[in-house]
Motif scaffolding. Sequence first.
Motif, mmCIF file in Angstrom:
data_model
loop_
_atom_site.group_PDB
_atom_site.id
_atom_site.type_symbol
_atom_site.label_atom_id
_atom_site.label_comp_id
_atom_site.label_asym_id
_atom_site.label_seq_id
_atom_site.Cartn_x
_atom_site.Cartn_y
_atom_site.Cartn_z
ATOM 1 N N LEU A 152 0.620 -1.060 0.063
ATOM 2 C CA LEU A 152 -0.133 -0.114 -0.080
ATOM 3 C C LEU A 152 0.806 1.210 -0.009
ATOM 4 C CD1 LEU A 152 -2.815 -1.080 2.586
ATOM 5 C CD2 LEU A 152 -2.719 -1.196 0.173
ATOM 6 N N GLU A 153 2.169 1.260 -0.337
ATOM 7 C CA GLU A 153 3.284 2.209 -0.470
ATOM 8 C C GLU A 153 3.167 2.988 -1.605
ATOM 9 O OE1 GLU A 153 7.546 3.439 0.953
ATOM 10 O OE2 GLU A 153 6.767 1.426 1.098
ATOM 11 N N SER A 154 2.808 4.154 -1.859
ATOM 12 C CA SER A 154 2.921 4.912 -3.108
ATOM 13 C C SER A 154 3.990 5.768 -3.164
ATOM 14 C CB SER A 154 1.838 5.885 -3.079
ATOM 15 O OG SER A 154 1.695 6.788 -4.152
ATOM 16 N N THR A 155 4.798 5.731 -4.243
ATOM 17 C CA THR A 155 6.027 6.439 -4.530
ATOM 18 C C THR A 155 5.961 7.274 -5.738
ATOM 19 O OG1 THR A 155 6.971 4.637 -6.021
ATOM 20 C CG2 THR A 155 7.391 4.703 -3.645
ATOM 21 N N ALA A 156 6.617 8.249 -6.078
ATOM 22 C CA ALA A 156 6.510 9.182 -7.079
ATOM 23 C C ALA A 156 6.574 8.267 -8.310
ATOM 24 C CB ALA A 156 7.847 10.107 -7.064
ATOM 25 N N ARG A 157 7.707 7.269 -8.425
ATOM 26 C CA ARG A 157 7.803 6.413 -9.802
ATOM 27 C C ARG A 157 6.611 5.420 -9.879
ATOM 28 N NH1 ARG A 157 12.623 4.412 -11.569
ATOM 29 N NH2 ARG A 157 13.782 5.207 -9.551
ATOM 30 N N GLY A 158 6.197 5.349 -8.805
ATOM 31 C CA GLY A 158 4.713 4.374 -8.970
ATOM 32 C C GLY A 158 3.505 5.056 -9.338
ATOM 33 N N ARG A 159 3.547 6.574 -8.862
ATOM 34 C CA ARG A 159 2.383 7.188 -9.623
ATOM 35 C C ARG A 159 2.628 7.590 -10.646
ATOM 36 N NH1 ARG A 159 3.213 8.972 -4.067
ATOM 37 N NH2 ARG A 159 4.672 10.702 -4.804
ATOM 38 N N GLN A 160 3.774 7.830 -11.407
ATOM 39 C CA GLN A 160 3.901 8.335 -12.657
ATOM 40 C C GLN A 160 3.643 7.050 -13.597
ATOM 41 O OE1 GLN A 160 8.010 9.111 -14.167
ATOM 42 N NE2 GLN A 160 7.022 9.885 -16.041
ATOM 43 N N LEU A 161 4.210 5.771 -13.241
ATOM 44 C CA LEU A 161 3.940 4.564 -14.062
ATOM 45 C C LEU A 161 2.437 4.381 -13.793
ATOM 46 C CD1 LEU A 161 4.726 2.238 -15.224
ATOM 47 C CD2 LEU A 161 4.935 1.015 -13.147
ATOM 48 N N GLY A 162 1.698 4.413 -12.711
ATOM 49 C CA GLY A 162 0.010 4.301 -12.669
ATOM 50 C C GLY A 162 -0.642 5.259 -13.764
ATOM 51 N N GLU A 163 -0.065 6.478 -13.680
ATOM 52 C CA GLU A 163 -0.460 7.620 -14.698
ATOM 53 C C GLU A 163 -0.493 7.120 -16.089
ATOM 54 O OE1 GLU A 163 -2.522 11.094 -15.842
ATOM 55 O OE2 GLU A 163 -2.585 10.121 -14.147
ATOM 56 N N GLU A 164 0.662 6.510 -16.428
ATOM 57 C CA GLU A 164 0.897 6.153 -17.702
ATOM 58 C C GLU A 164 0.047 5.019 -18.029
ATOM 59 O OE1 GLU A 164 2.457 7.847 -20.100
ATOM 60 O OE2 GLU A 164 3.028 9.332 -18.637
ATOM 61 N N LEU A 165 -0.128 4.132 -17.331
ATOM 62 C CA LEU A 165 -0.836 2.858 -17.450
ATOM 63 C C LEU A 165 -2.428 3.133 -17.670
ATOM 64 C CD1 LEU A 165 0.194 0.548 -14.809
ATOM 65 C CD2 LEU A 165 0.800 0.222 -17.080
ATOM 66 N N ARG A 166 -2.986 4.210 -16.939
ATOM 67 C CA ARG A 166 -4.308 4.836 -17.015
ATOM 68 C C ARG A 166 -4.500 5.339 -18.349
ATOM 69 N NH1 ARG A 166 -6.771 9.308 -17.242
ATOM 70 N NH2 ARG A 166 -4.704 10.351 -16.378
ATOM 71 N N ARG A 167 -3.420 6.262 -18.815
ATOM 72 C CA ARG A 167 -3.657 6.745 -20.077
ATOM 73 C C ARG A 167 -3.854 5.975 -21.240
ATOM 74 N NH1 ARG A 167 -1.256 11.802 -21.086
ATOM 75 N NH2 ARG A 167 0.004 10.838 -22.985
ATOM 76 N N ARG A 168 -3.041 4.540 -20.952
ATOM 77 C CA ARG A 168 -2.952 3.852 -22.309
ATOM 78 C C ARG A 168 -4.573 2.864 -22.157
ATOM 79 N NH1 ARG A 168 1.700 6.284 -21.699
ATOM 80 N NH2 ARG A 168 3.108 5.693 -23.311
ATOM 81 N N ARG A 169 -5.130 2.795 -20.899
ATOM 82 C CA ARG A 169 -6.368 1.951 -20.708
ATOM 83 C C ARG A 169 -7.493 2.998 -21.337
ATOM 84 N NH1 ARG A 169 -9.956 3.289 -17.413
ATOM 85 N NH2 ARG A 169 -8.643 4.007 -15.701
ATOM 86 N N GLU A 170 -7.500 4.279 -21.216
ATOM 87 C CA GLU A 170 -8.302 5.072 -21.624
ATOM 88 C C GLU A 170 -8.257 5.280 -23.002
ATOM 89 O OE1 GLU A 170 -7.885 8.635 -19.142
ATOM 90 O OE2 GLU A 170 -9.021 7.928 -17.622
ATOM 91 N N ARG A 171 -7.148 5.351 -23.636
ATOM 92 C CA ARG A 171 -6.935 5.570 -24.985
ATOM 93 C C ARG A 171 -7.513 4.104 -25.735
ATOM 94 N NH1 ARG A 171 -0.895 5.806 -26.312
ATOM 95 N NH2 ARG A 171 -1.141 7.605 -25.122
ATOM 96 N N ALA A 172 -7.643 2.912 -24.871
ATOM 97 C CA ALA A 172 -8.114 1.886 -25.610
ATOM 98 C C ALA A 172 -9.695 1.829 -25.154
ATOM 99 C CB ALA A 172 -7.428 0.598 -24.836
ATOM 100 N N GLY A 173 -10.196 2.782 -24.798
ATOM 101 C CA GLY A 173 -11.674 2.972 -24.601
ATOM 102 C C GLY A 173 -12.079 1.990 -23.521
#
Length: 282
Positions: free
Chosen positions: A4-25
């Motif tokens: 459950l620990e969040s890091t700057a690296r993890g948050r950036q990675l998560g944001e990029e994953l979300r962008r790809r998911r939304e791009r896929a609709g």
Amino acid sequence: MGELESTARGRQLGEELRRRRERAGLNGVELARRIGWSPSTVSRMEAGLGNHSEVKLTAYLAHCGTSAPDAAEVLRLGEPGEDGYLVRRSVLRTLVLHESTAVGIRETAPLLVPGLLQTEDYARAVMHLPGSLTEDEIAARVAVRMDRQTLLRRRWPPRFTYLIYEPALRCPLGGDRVMHEQMLHLVFLSSRPQMTIRVVRLSDGARAAHGQQFALMEYADHGPVLYAENTFAGMFVENREDVETSRAFLDGIAGDALNEGQSREFLAALASDYDRPDGGAP
């Protein structure tokens, strides 16, 4: 690192994953169903919580239809580094992510007016400094910098505190007209309720000679992030000792700086000096 620990690296990675998911609709539930995961697994990955294997990340990206080169770029974000430190050569996307989610930002500015406070002409003068950019590249970078400033006009912006050193205000980038407009812009911004701008005179304390430039960003749902950059890269720091050292430095500089009213008077006087008919430098 805990799940459950969040890091700057993890948050950036998560944001990029979300962008790809939304791009896929896809929404998170649909993607989880495709992969055979629980929806909470997708949510944790996109929130930057915990460590996730390359196999898991690849599965996520593959089910979003991400191309191989794009997937490789995202996977590089997940590569391990020294705990508490995230270094990026291209920092803009990461910086915008952290700025836009912060509840408070404190920044020192020894040599240049901070980017979020720059006028368009001043920003253009800054972009000319390296001497290696084309006019089109400069125009594109200035446009991006102006877009970042929408954060200042957001309905619920972060609480900003800027400690601007005297040399940053006396270096006549772009000439007297540009500096006159920049000083007036700082006076105007300083009147906003969420904005504190204070001037650090070189004569007001030994700390003013150190010239450290960094921003400390605070968050409601995770720990603070320290950001510093140079010509080649930017660094996001969550190491507790470094963060606390920088916080103490900020407190010391704030103790040396002019108060808000004195700073506003100082900026207004500089604006008048830059507006001299003879063009004399202040």
